[in-house]
Enzyme design. Structure first.
Site, short mmCIF file in Angstrom:
data_model
loop_
_atom_site.label_atom_id
_atom_site.label_comp_id
_atom_site.label_asym_id
_atom_site.label_seq_id
_atom_site.Cartn_x
_atom_site.Cartn_y
_atom_site.Cartn_z
CB SER A 274 51.73 37.08 34.18
OG SER A 274 52.16 37.05 32.86
CE LYS B 66 49.67 34.32 31.16
NZ LYS B 66 49.83 35.16 32.35
#
Lengths: 826, 255
Positions: free
Chosen positions: A668, A711
């Site tokens: 990611s 996030k």
């Protein structure tokens, strides 16, 4: 490839959170909802159909494996469905172990109709009690004594007469039959006294010889008598035995006949009772109570290592769940859940009793296992626990394959113990086993255990989540109402229900999905009700749900708080302002138990002349996982294909996650890493007020990642702590935009223009936002516009290539030229 | 006169006379019971039968085992060892019983005729003479059959002055042993169980014969106990016993 010609706008605030509209519900509070238990089963149609099929299928091997993540209600759904399943055609039988009178080491199993096992057991208990009094009474009667005395008298007379005849014959010859301490002897007599040696020597020779011959004949006669005595004793023994059997039969016969009539419909029981009768007759002495005549005899008798012999007439009812005195219960199939599936707990065991240092056992010490108790019904097991217990999995498979329960001692099988044990007759098994486990175990077993597919043919795969639309939100609301009712909680108003649904979407990590983690939903409902009760509310609203969520986070938040503190104090270096070349804020997720959060991580890239290598320092230091390494290798492919398709890539680059001391896994961060590389090559600084998450492919397209909400929130919290000024934001993959279920405070910040979320589909979009410089079009074969990111990258790579492939002198000249350019730029 | 009313006679001995042919266990038990009752010393007498010792000196002496019918030589030394071993075993058993009942005890070994040696003991003491072991004893009919009654106490009643005391003793033994009481009398005596009165009208020899005929039938019962008065004219008692003892399997109490 089409590249954006203008900077991408951030996502509008309304796309950052898909809140449930309370107006979708047609109730004010859940108290108005006529919710039932069926409402608790939501979104599991596939699993329910599989369970229904397995329950109805009577063929072998159609046992059930229930798979799915924890908390989705696998147990509760199954138990609810089993409870509602139709009763079996014939109720499960009772099973008893009784003594095998032919071979006590191999107890016999008796099958009786439901409820009859307890009846037989009680009958035998009563019979035993009666025999313990009637048999001794019969043997203690005057009649019995008289008959024994009659027999004894007869044989005493026979013996006495025989000895007396010998004595008389001896006396007639002047010889006496004497008793010595150890036998008999003959001696010549004179005047009622035994003749002394001197006197005997004085006798004439022929007289001495006559006496000697007479004694020899008498000794032969006596020998014959002694031999006849042995025969008489045998005769007497047989007579007494016959008498004893006659007396015992009288005491026991009618009572056993009565029991046989009572159980006449069960031939096996009748045969067993017949065996009991014969055994009692042959072993009547075990019913006589011992009356120790001396203290030491009594103690010795009590110290016997043997179990009381009358235990052989008891009945060991293996499963005693039916009270014969109570009204007949509904003949439902037993549903048993065994939480500790050890080998012995599954197939049963033979216990031993310590008796004066010896371990002894009998059929009464056979203990049932879960298979016995579930026989005729369903046995529910956690597969991980079964696999974790030595020999349990093999035993379970063996029982299902052979369709019988065989109790075998592991100690005996492996020669670990040498005590005498039993080999009980196996009991036929008819059970549907239901295993619970996660998907990984299911697929592993399928792959590696050839028996598994044969024995567990049905999989009930529980879903993690369901799609989200107003209709499903209403069903979810009904489920919350049913939960509240089942647990006796105060009602939820529609805002409270909507808040719970929002949390379910957030748990699913997808604004378009609702989590089916019933445990989490149930806990949240209960916790929200707790706060409502504490706040003296009469119903639970959105505020209480939010309070419950916040409290839950606060309870698990210590480590996140410590990490944020390290950033705030500058211990962990994270910039949220300014711009730096080759440096970008990545976002890393930490999952601790059920709590997951994210923190920014500084990613830096350096580039230099080289041979096309992109060095992943995490991987080189063995701190990077395989997927992370794959992501970095994709970057190399992207750089080579886009910027150096017709010549060798003369680049050497290093990438590192700064200040990380554990392993890094996942791809990611590959978008962030690529942006850092491009920044370094283009020599363009990246805005540190932004953070990036997303993976890229070799074409530069941005791909979805997980935990997008955590996030964004992780970076938002750091920026908010330092003060939001409108420059802060996060770049996410466009594919993750549909997953956004951000906190209300982030949505509010976005609405106020103090925070932004960009959904990028290509690395060019990302680098453009991060550097504030157009990426530059390179499609159609033309070169990107001068000054764009891509043009600068191409120029730098061309420079590296010319330096690498120029003659030695030229290479030095090129190096000097580069140094001058660098100094000028500084 | 009841036994309970009778004052304790400290210092007296209860003798138990044993020899190599004795059925000793019951005799020892009864003697210990009497010694406890009288708070007297339990005294054992084991008589090494001189007839056996003479036999062992003969050149043709041999012995047949009752359990194997095997014939084996019987030497003097061997017989002496057997007798000593038997006496030691009986002494141990007597000591065990005495200690269990808290009694003082003694044990003597004499050589002679068993009956003569027994009759030579002090006349004032109570004496228990062990019965003879049967030639081939039968094993118990049923090992664990509880005995409702432990045999019979048989008391010989005559017209002697000591008869009442003997009867009282027999009654007490009957209770203590859980036995039944059987009273045997000469044909001319009052009915069984009643107290005799007046002087004997039968000469002793005839009494002995009459009683002996009855006792002979009872005496084969190992679980019986025979009680006689020792105060009878000694000659008559001895004559009775000489006839009786060879066939007597139960203990005999001379009180």
């Amino acid at each position: 490839m089409t590249l954006p010609s203008s900077p991408l706008p951030p996502l509008p605030p309304e796309r950052l959170r898909s809140a449930c509209d309370p107006a979708v519900f047609d109730f004010d509070t859940t108290a108005e909802v006529g919710a039932s238990a069926t409402d608790l089963v939501l979104g599991q149609e596939r699993a329910v159909a599989a369970i229904d099929f397995a329950v109805g299928m009577r063929l072998d091997g159609f046992n059930l494996f229930v798979l799915g993540p924890p908390g989705v209600g696998k147990h509760s759904v199954l138990e609810r469905l089993l409870a509602a399943a139709p009763a079996p055609a014939s109720p499960p039988d009772d099973w008893c172990y009784v003594n095998n009178f032919g071979d006590a080491q191999r107890p016999r199993a008796l099958r009786l109709p439901r409820g009859r096992g307890a009846l037989l057991r009680d009958d035998m208990n009563r019979l035993l009690e009666e025999l313990q009094s009637t048999i001794p009474a019969a043997f203690d009667s005057d009649e019995y004594r008289a008959r024994v005395e009659q027999v004894d008298h007869e044989y005493n007379e026979l013996q006495q007469r025989a000895f007396e005849e010998v004595a008389r014959a001896a006396g007639a010859q002047g010889i006496a039959l004497l008793r010595t301490p150890a036998g008999f002897s003959f001696a010549p007599m004179r005047e009622r006294e035994v003749m002394g040696p001197e006197e005997f020597e004085k006798l004439p020779q022929d007289e001495r010889e006559r006496i000697g011959e007479a004694i020899t004949r008498l000794q032969q006669d006596l020998e014959k008598v002694i031999l006849r005595v042995a025969g008489w004793r045998r005769e007497r023994f047989e007579k007494l035995k016959k008498l004893n059997e006659e007396v015992t039969m009288f005491a026991v016969g009618s009572r056993v006949d009565e029991l046989a009539r009572r159980h006449a419909d069960l031939p096996e029981v009748v045969a067993y009772l017949d065996a009991v009768r014969k055994d009692v007759v042959q072993n009547a002495e075990i019913f006589h109570k011992q009356r120790p005549e001396q203290p030491f005899e009594g103690m010795a008798a009590g110290m016997s290592a043997d179990l009381p012999p009358t235990r052989r007439y008891l009945v060991n009812l293996l499963v005693d769940e039916h009270d014969a005195a109570a009204p007949a219960p509904a003949p439902a199939a037993p549903v048993l859940r065994e939480d500790n599936p050890t080998y012995a707990n599954l197939v049963g065991r033979v216990e031993h009793m310590a008796r004066f240092g010896a371990l002894v056992t009998d059929f009464n010490l056979i203990r049932p296992g879960a298979l016995h108790r579930a026989n005729g019904g369903y046995l529910l097991l956690d597969v991980a626990r079964v696999l974790g217990q030595p020999f349990a999995w093999e035993a379970l498979k063996r029982a299902l394959t052979t369709r019988e329960i065989r109790i075998e001692s592991l100690g005996q099988q492996y020669g670990l113990v040498s005590t005498v044990s039993l080999e009980p007759q196996p009991i036929p098994l008819s059970v549907k086993v239901v295993l619970f486990g996660d998907r990984q175990l299911y697929y592993l077993l399928h792959a590696y255990d050839p028996d598994f597919a044969r024995l567990f043919k049905v999989a009930a795969d529980f879903a993690d989540d369901i799609g989200r639309d107003p209709a499903r939100e209403r069903r979810y609301g009904a489920m919350i109402a049913a939960l509240a009712r089942e647990r006796g909680l105060m009602p939820f108003d529609r805002t409270g229900v909507a808040a719970v649904i929002d949390d379910a979407a957030r748990t699913a990590g997808d604004a378009g999905k609702l989590s089916l983690d019933m445990r989490r939903v149930g806990d949240l409902v209960g916790e929200a009700e707790f706060w409502a009760r504490r706040g003296n509310r009469t119903q639970v609203g959105a505020a209480e749900v939010a309070q419950a969520v916040a409290a839950r986070v606060a309870r698990a938040d210590r480590i996140r708080e410590r990490m944020a503190e390290q950033i705030a104090r500058g211990v962990v270096l994270i910039d949220t302002a300014g711009a730096t070349v080759g440096q970008v804020n990545g976002l890393a997720v930490y999952a601790l138990g059920e709590f997951a959060f994210a923190q920014p991580t500084r990613i830096t890239a350096t580039t230099r002349l080289g041979d096309g290598q992109v060095i992943d320092i995490e991987r080189e230091s063995a701190l990077g996982g395989a997927i992370h390494a794959k992501g970095v290798l994709i970057l190399s492919g992207y750089l080579a294909s886009r910027y150096s398709a017709r010549r060798a890539l003369s680049l050497s680059a290093s990438l590192v996650f700064e200040q990380t001391y554990g392993t890094v896994e996942g791809d990611s961060a590959s978008l962030a890493e690529l942006c850092a590389l491009l920044s370094s090559l283009a020599d363009l600084p990246i805005r540190q007020s932004l953070a990036v998450t997303g993976s890229v492919n070799q074409k530069g397209k941005v791909q979805a990642i997980g935990a997008v909400n955590e996030k964004i929130e992780g970076f938002f919290d750091i920026c908010a702590a330092r003060g939001l000024d409108g420059s802060h934001g996060v770049l996410i993959p466009a594919a993750n935009a549909a997953h956004l279920m951000l906190r209300e405070d982030i949505v509010a910040a976005a609405r106020a223009g103090r925070f932004a979320v960009w959904a990028v589909a290509h690395v060019d979009e990302a680098i453009e936002i991060l550097t504030g410089t157009p990426a530059g079009r390179d499609d159609g074969g033309g070169a990107p516009d001068r000054g764009t990111v891509n043009q600068r990258v191409l120029a730098k790579l061309a420079e590296y290539h010319s330096l690498r492939h120029a003659p030695a002198g030229g290479r030095r000249a090129g190096a000097v030229r580069k140094r001058r350019n660098d100094e000028r730029r500084r | 006169m009841s036994a309970a009313a009778e004052p304790a006679r400290r210092g007296e001995r209860i003798w138990v006379a044993l020899d190599s042919a004795s059925q000793s266990d019951r005799a020892l038990e009864v003697a210990a019971l009497l010694a406890h009752r009288e708070r007297a010393e339990l005294a054992g007498l084991f008589v090494e039968d001189v007839d056996l010792l003479r036999l062992a000196g003969l050149p043709l002496a041999s012995e047949i085992s009752p359990i194997s019918a095997m014939l084996r030589p019987l030497g003097f030394a061997e017989l002496e060892r057997q007798l000593r071993s038997q006496a030691a075993g009986l002494e141990r058993e007597l000591a065990r019983l005495a200690r269990g009942a808290g009694l003082t005890w003694s044990f003597q070994v004499r050589r002679g005729k068993p009956l003569a040696e027994a009759m030579a003991l002090p006349a004032a003491d109570v004496m228990v003479i062990a019965g003879r072991r049967p030639a081939a004893p039968l094993p118990p009919a049923h090992g664990r059959v509880p005995r409702a009654a432990r045999g019979a106490v048989i008391v010989l009643q005559d017209a002697s002055p000591a008869a009442a005391r003997t009867l009282a003793l027999a009654r007490e033994l009957t209770v203590r042993l859980g036995a039944t009481l059987e009273v045997v009398a000469a044909a001319t005596e009052p009915a069984a169980g009643t107290r005799p009165a007046g002087p004997p009208r039968e000469p002793p020899g005839r009494l002995a014969r009459a009683a002996g005929a009855v006792l002979d039938a009872q005496a084969r019962r190992a679980d019986a106990l025979l009680v006689l008065s020792a105060r009878d004219p000694a000659a008559a008692t001895r004559e009775l016993l000489e006839d009786l003892l060879p066939a007597l399997h139960c203990p005999l109490v001379l009180a």
